[in-house]
Structures are given as structure tokens and as C-alpha cells.
Design an enzyme around this catalytic site. Structure first.
Site, short mmCIF file in Angstrom:
data_model
loop_
_atom_site.label_atom_id
_atom_site.label_comp_id
_atom_site.label_asym_id
_atom_site.label_seq_id
_atom_site.Cartn_x
_atom_site.Cartn_y
_atom_site.Cartn_z
N GLN A 52 60.56 3.55 13.58
CA GLN A 52 61.31 2.31 13.73
C GLN A 52 61.08 1.41 12.51
O GLN A 52 62.03 0.88 11.92
CB GLN A 52 60.90 1.58 15.00
CG GLN A 52 61.32 2.25 16.30
CD GLN A 52 60.76 1.54 17.52
OE1 GLN A 52 59.81 0.76 17.42
NE2 GLN A 52 61.34 1.81 18.67
N THR A 83 63.13 3.20 27.68
CA THR A 83 62.99 2.06 26.78
C THR A 83 64.38 1.60 26.38
O THR A 83 65.29 2.42 26.27
CB THR A 83 62.18 2.43 25.52
OG1 THR A 83 62.32 1.40 24.53
CG2 THR A 83 62.65 3.73 24.91
N ASN A 84 64.55 0.30 26.18
CA ASN A 84 65.84 -0.22 25.74
C ASN A 84 66.09 0.08 24.27
O ASN A 84 67.17 0.54 23.90
CB ASN A 84 65.90 -1.73 25.96
CG ASN A 84 66.19 -2.12 27.38
OD1 ASN A 84 67.34 -2.24 27.79
ND2 ASN A 84 65.14 -2.32 28.16
N THR A 85 65.11 -0.18 23.42
CA THR A 85 65.32 -0.08 21.98
C THR A 85 65.81 1.29 21.56
O THR A 85 66.73 1.42 20.74
CB THR A 85 64.02 -0.41 21.22
OG1 THR A 85 63.67 -1.78 21.47
CG2 THR A 85 64.18 -0.20 19.72
N CYS A 197 63.68 -5.54 27.45
CA CYS A 197 62.60 -4.66 26.99
C CYS A 197 61.86 -4.23 28.24
O CYS A 197 61.59 -5.07 29.12
CB CYS A 197 61.67 -5.40 26.04
SG CYS A 197 60.17 -4.47 25.66
N THR A 198 61.55 -2.96 28.35
CA THR A 198 60.99 -2.47 29.60
C THR A 198 59.59 -3.00 29.89
O THR A 198 59.09 -2.84 31.00
CB THR A 198 60.97 -0.93 29.62
OG1 THR A 198 60.36 -0.43 28.42
CG2 THR A 198 62.39 -0.38 29.72
N GLU A 199 58.97 -3.67 28.90
CA GLU A 199 57.65 -4.27 29.14
C GLU A 199 57.70 -5.74 29.56
O GLU A 199 56.72 -6.27 30.09
CB GLU A 199 56.75 -4.16 27.89
CG GLU A 199 56.18 -2.79 27.62
CD GLU A 199 57.16 -1.90 26.88
OE1 GLU A 199 56.96 -0.67 26.85
OE2 GLU A 199 58.16 -2.43 26.33
#
Length: 241
Positions: A52, A83-85, A197-199
């Protein structure tokens, strides 16, 4: 029951949430001893983050596509990128397999549209907030585009995600910072918040925000659980008939 394939580890903190939510959904639909049929391929997040940072989304796509193919060969009936990203490369991943990829952006957009939200604030990694893929695909799926925080606030959200939440650190001071960013978003006209964001749900409670909050992790997991349980419902219907 269909077998769910998870491409996880990005970070494992949120992958653990997926595992819990999927099993809770299946138990609620079935019985106290029912659990989901899950295959998990957990990647080394540091390898993904390095790609990334280097802008090598092509290599990241190849890595996740390989993971999807492994899950398909192992018997998965569908696949999720946890994950979104990394949905930035979801087209490449979906194209690598013959099983469906359950898309977090499409599912989140459908939930917002059904709820009547039209101007959501997107809280996510800097890549998700700034790259444009999320906003473009949300517009395609739901007919509207999200707004994002100002540059300094985007840096704060990104830092909290990578330096704290992905490392298992949930700090009250950071939760307050995120709440302040939400409040600024509402002042900008946001009628809802996408925890994109999944977190982030580890820090922010979507039900405790000043406008409706939508937890993309929970929405994504619920969609997968529906797909998995549809096979059971169809089998029951055939047995009754």
C-alpha cells in the site's frame, strides 16, 4: 449451509470480529450449537501495508487474488475481502475465481439507501477516503457520494487506525478525537456516518453517534451470513414440499 471464504488478517483484529459476527448470526438463525462453515486465509498485514505504502496495488491485487483462488480450491462457495481498503482491488480478486465475491461497498451502500441516508461521512483509511474508488463505487451502488473529513482529520483517522486499532490499542483519547471529527462532519451536512474501516467499530459505537452510524464490518458479515443460510432455507423448503 454454504461455506464462507474469508481473506483476512488485514488486520486480524477486525478479522476476529468477522468470525464472531458470522457465528453469532448462524447460531441465532439455527440453534445454540450451530456455527458457520468458514474457511480463513489470514495474510500477513505488514506485507500488505508495505505494498500500500509503495503504491503497488498491482502486487496487492495479485496477492489477494491468489488467496481467493486458494479458498475456492479448498471448497469455499463465496469469498469476502475482510477490509474496506483492499476493495480497491476487488475487481481483480473477483475475476480470479468463479465463486461470488460479496462486496462490502455495495452492501453498505444498499443499507444506507434503504435507511434513507443520502450524505454520509466516510471514516476510513487515507487510501479509502482519498483514492476515489470508494466514492465512485458507492455512487454506482447507491446513487450518492460520501463526504470526507478535512485533510488534518483524515490524517488523524488514518493514524488511529494503523498505529492503534490495527495494533490492538483502543484509546479513550482517540475515541474522543474521532467523535469530534464526526461532529465536524455533521456540521458539514453529513446525515449519517459510514464506519468504512473494519477496525473503527473497535473505537466508535455506531449507535452512539449524533447521526445514524453504519458499521461496514457488521453489514458485510450479515450479507455473508444471509448467503450461507439461504442454502439451508432452500433445503428446508424442499423437504417440506
Amino acid at each position: 449451509m454454504k461455506r464462507i471464504g474469508l481473506i483476512g488478517g488485514m488486520s486480524w483484529e477486525s478479522t476476529a470480529v468477522y468470525y464472531r459476527l458470522l457465528n453469532e448470526a448462524v447460531r441465532a438463525a439455527g440453534g445454540p450449537l450451530d456455527s458457520a462453515d468458514i474457511l480463513l486465509h489470514s495474510l500477513n498485514f505488514s506485507d500488505v501495508v508495505a505494498l500500500q505504502k509503495a503504491g503497488r496495488w498491482d502486487l496487492a491485487a495479485a496477492m489477494l487474488a491468489d488467496s481467493a483462488r486458494r479458498l475456492e480450491r479448498a471448497g469455499a462457495d463465496c469469498v469476502l475481502i475482510c477490509t474496506n481498503t483492499m476493495h480497491l482491488v476487488s475487481a481483480e480478486v473477483a475475476g480470479a475465481v468463479s465463486i461470488p465475491l460479496i462486496d462490502i461497498i455495495a452492501e453498505t451502500g444498499a443499507r444506507l439507501r434503504a435507511a434513507g441516508a443520502r450524505k454520509p461521512l466516510l471514516l476510513a483509511t487515507r487510501y479509502t477516503m482519498e483514492h476515489g474508488f470508494y466514492a465512485d463505487r458507492l455512487e454506482q451502488a447507491a446513487g450518492f457520494r460520501p463526504i470526507v473529513p478535512q485533510a488534518a482529520d483524515r490524517e488523524t483517522v488514518h493514524r488511529v487506525i494503523f498505529e492503534e486499532l490495527c495494533a490492538g490499542r483502543v484509546l479513550e483519547t482517540s475515541r474522543r478525537e474521532l467523535m469530534t471529527i464526526v461532529e465536524r462532519g455533521v456540521a458539514m451536512g453529513a446525515d449519517s456516518v459510514i464506519l468504512g474501516c473494519t477496525e473503527i467499530v473497535l473505537s466508535l459505537d455506531p449507535s452512539a453517534l449524533p447521526v445514524p452510524g453504519f458499521d461496514s464490518t457488521a453489514i458485510h458479515a450479515a450479507a455473508a451470513a444471509r448467503v450461507a443460510m439461504e442454502a439451508c432455507d432452500q433445503l428446508r423448503e424442499r423437504m417440506v414440499a
